[in-house]
Design an enzyme around this catalytic site. Structure first.
Site, PDB file in Angstrom:
ATOM      1  CB  SER A 126       5.676  -6.543   7.448  1.00 23.49           C
ATOM      2  OG  SER A 126       5.123  -5.356   6.979  1.00 23.49           O
ATOM      3  CG  ASP A 167       3.884  -5.501   9.876  1.00 23.46           C
ATOM      4  OD1 ASP A 167       4.824  -5.859  10.803  1.00 23.46           O
ATOM      5  OD2 ASP A 167       3.145  -6.355   9.568  1.00 23.46           O
ATOM      6  NE  ARG A 190      -2.731   0.015   3.134  1.00 24.25           N
ATOM      7  CZ  ARG A 190      -3.252   1.209   4.196  1.00 24.25           C
ATOM      8  NH1 ARG A 190      -4.316   1.825   3.500  1.00 24.25           N
ATOM      9  NH2 ARG A 190      -2.647   1.478   5.050  1.00 24.25           N
TER      10      ARG A 190
HETATM   11 MG    MG Z   1       0.628  -5.886   6.690  1.00 30.23          MG
END
Ligand code: MG
Ligand code: ADP
Length: 465
Positions: A147, A200, A78
């Site tokens: 992450s 994250d 994202r």
């Molecule tokens: Mg994630």
């Protein structure tokens, strides 16, 4: 009758192998706390990396300006921009887009992956409207949520320790992922500085703290699982730098790699691990997270098909295929409350390729989903309980003082969408904590907190701050 007995035998064995009585969960959380302590000491044999995030201050609410964030961690990434407007107005404006990662890029080269990401980011920057304001002469800044386990060298640099969750890219391990991204941004002609590199979990913790001052830990339950929490800097023996002014340091536990002989590891788990991209690693993650739950169910159904002819005399060939049964499908089957278990019928037809399933077969399938989800949720609760123990927030103080309100921010598609999973997790946590202590604990969905959190950390670590 013979078949029925065999089915019952296999199910009974599965129930036994995957059971997580509360006493076992307590033992697991104690083992986790012991590993956390080893990790903080820097013991090289520790399973938990307990990575130092270089985040010693969480957002206050005073953050100002335009910041970007990029969240790379699983099947999607994202990009997001926020216009932060201080204590009163907070997030004045926010926009984001989600891009799915073509599977070949997850096992390709580092450069291809980062070029793809930088190109999407550049495209997004091009759509920045007039309601976002970058002061004259300033460079755009980005918080990069990445992450995967990283050896952080500073707030804005760090080297990849290993890929997880189905990523396997040559040549990135040991490299500074910020440098890789920055080079790719340059190749795109994008003038942007990476001001913060965060996991994250750390982003979610920051995003959670921005909206609730009592957030002390963040847990991700998505494709993988991980947790971060606020530790006292003087409780980190391996930290040799100056003690931060705040006295605190956010620790990324990387708890997905937890392993303990207390974990109820079944033959299905062992076989799945053996055939995985990272055998022997991420054992706790493989029992809990969204990438794996559906696959464990598939393996159990396959056993039932082989040993007890659950789907008839022939084993459905589709059921032999690893990862055909995805966790969202498992969740849909598990939540089927229709009298004829219609969703199960459809899913078994579409995924396993068995057209007509009896009500009994559907019930059995749903029961297997229940066993696997319940074990995952209860193990995740044991992990959270371990962190609360580490923080000394697992029981009511004995000195008569009141129990501080404690908030754990949770995020990830598994927690967000798999209702039976999240409610089992919460019930187990209440069970472990007891009535009184659990009344001051709040488990809070921090939807997409990691993106905002990374932008907030970019703001507080801005080159202009
Ligand atoms: Mg994630
Ligand atoms: P990531 O962990 O990859 O950053 P998310 O937090 O969005 O991304 O989590 C996506 C994962 O969540 C999926 O891989 C899937 O395992 C799980 N998931 C998504 N939707 C559902 C659902 N409806 N039911 C159960 N699990 C789901």
């Amino acid at each position: 009758a013979e078949r029925k007995r065999k089915v019952a035998d296999v199910i009974e064995e599965v129930e036994r192998a995957l059971s997580t009585p509360t006493a076992l969960l307590r033992g697991i959380s104690d083992a986790l706390v012991a590993e956390m302590e080893r990790g903080l000491r820097g013991d090289i044999h520790s399973q938990l990396k307990m990575l130092i995030s270089y985040v010693d201050n969480l957002p206050t609410g005073d953050e100002h300006g335009l910041f970007y964030a990029l969240d790379l961690g699983g099947t999607n990434f994202r990009v997001l921009r926020v216009q932060l407007a201080g204590r009163e107005k907070r997030v004045a404006k926010q926009q984001s887009v989600e891009v799915s990662i073509p599977p070949h890029l997850m096992v390709g080269t580092s450069m291809e992956l980062f070029d793809f990401i930088a190109a999407a980011l550049a495209k997004f920057v091009d759509t920045e409207g007039d309601d976002f304001h970058l002061p004259e002469g300033r460079q755009r800044e980005l918080g990069f949520t990445f992450s995967f386990p990283v050896n952080q060298l500073s707030i804005s640099s760090g080297t990849l320790i290993k890929w997880t969750k189905g990523f396997s890219i040559n040549g990135t391990v040991g490299e500074d992922v910020v440098a890789e991204l920055s080079k790719a941004m340059e190749r795109q002609g994008l003038d942007m500085k990476v001001s913060a590199l965060v996991n994250d979990t750390v982003g979610t913790l920051a995003g959670g703290r921005y909206v609730d001052n009592d957030v002390v830990a963040a847990v991700i339950l998505g494709t993988g699982t991980n947790a971060a929490y606020v530790e006292h800097a003087n409780a980190i023996p391996k930290w040799t730098g100056l003690l931060p002014k705040s006295g605190n340091m956010v620790i990324n536990t990387e708890w997905g790699s937890f392993k303990s002989d207390k974990l109820p590891l079944s033959e299905y788990d062992k076989a799945m691990d053996f055939e995985s991209l990272n055998p022997g690693e991420q054992i706790y993650e493989k029992m809990i997270s969204g990438m794996y739950l559906g696959e464990i169910v598939r393996r159990i159904l396959l056993k039932l098909a082989h040993d007890a002819a659950l789907f008839g005399d022939v084993v459905p060939p589709k059921l032999e295929q690893p990862f055909v049964l995805r966790t969202p499908d498992m969740s849909a089957m598990h939540h089927d409350a229709s009298h004829d278990l219609k969703v199960l019928g459809t899913k078994l037809k579409d995924i396993v390729g068995v057209a007509d399933t009896s009500l009994e077969v559907r019930y059995i399938t749903r029961h297997i989903c229940d066993i696997v989800a319940e074990r995952g949720a209860r193990l995740a609760a044991a992990g959270i309980y371990g962190i609360l123990k580490k923080l000394g927030r697992d029981k009511v103080p004995t000195d008569g003082s009141t129990m501080p309100r404690t908030v754990v921010a949770l995020d990830g598609g598994l927690y967000e969408h798999y209702k039976k999973f999240s409610s089992c997790l919460e019930a187990t946590l209440t069970d472990l904590l007891g009535e009184e202590a659990s009344s001051s604990l709040v488990a809070k969905l921090a939807n997409d907190g990691s993106g905002i959190g990374a932008a907030l950390l970019a703001a507080s670590h801005s080159q202009y701050a």
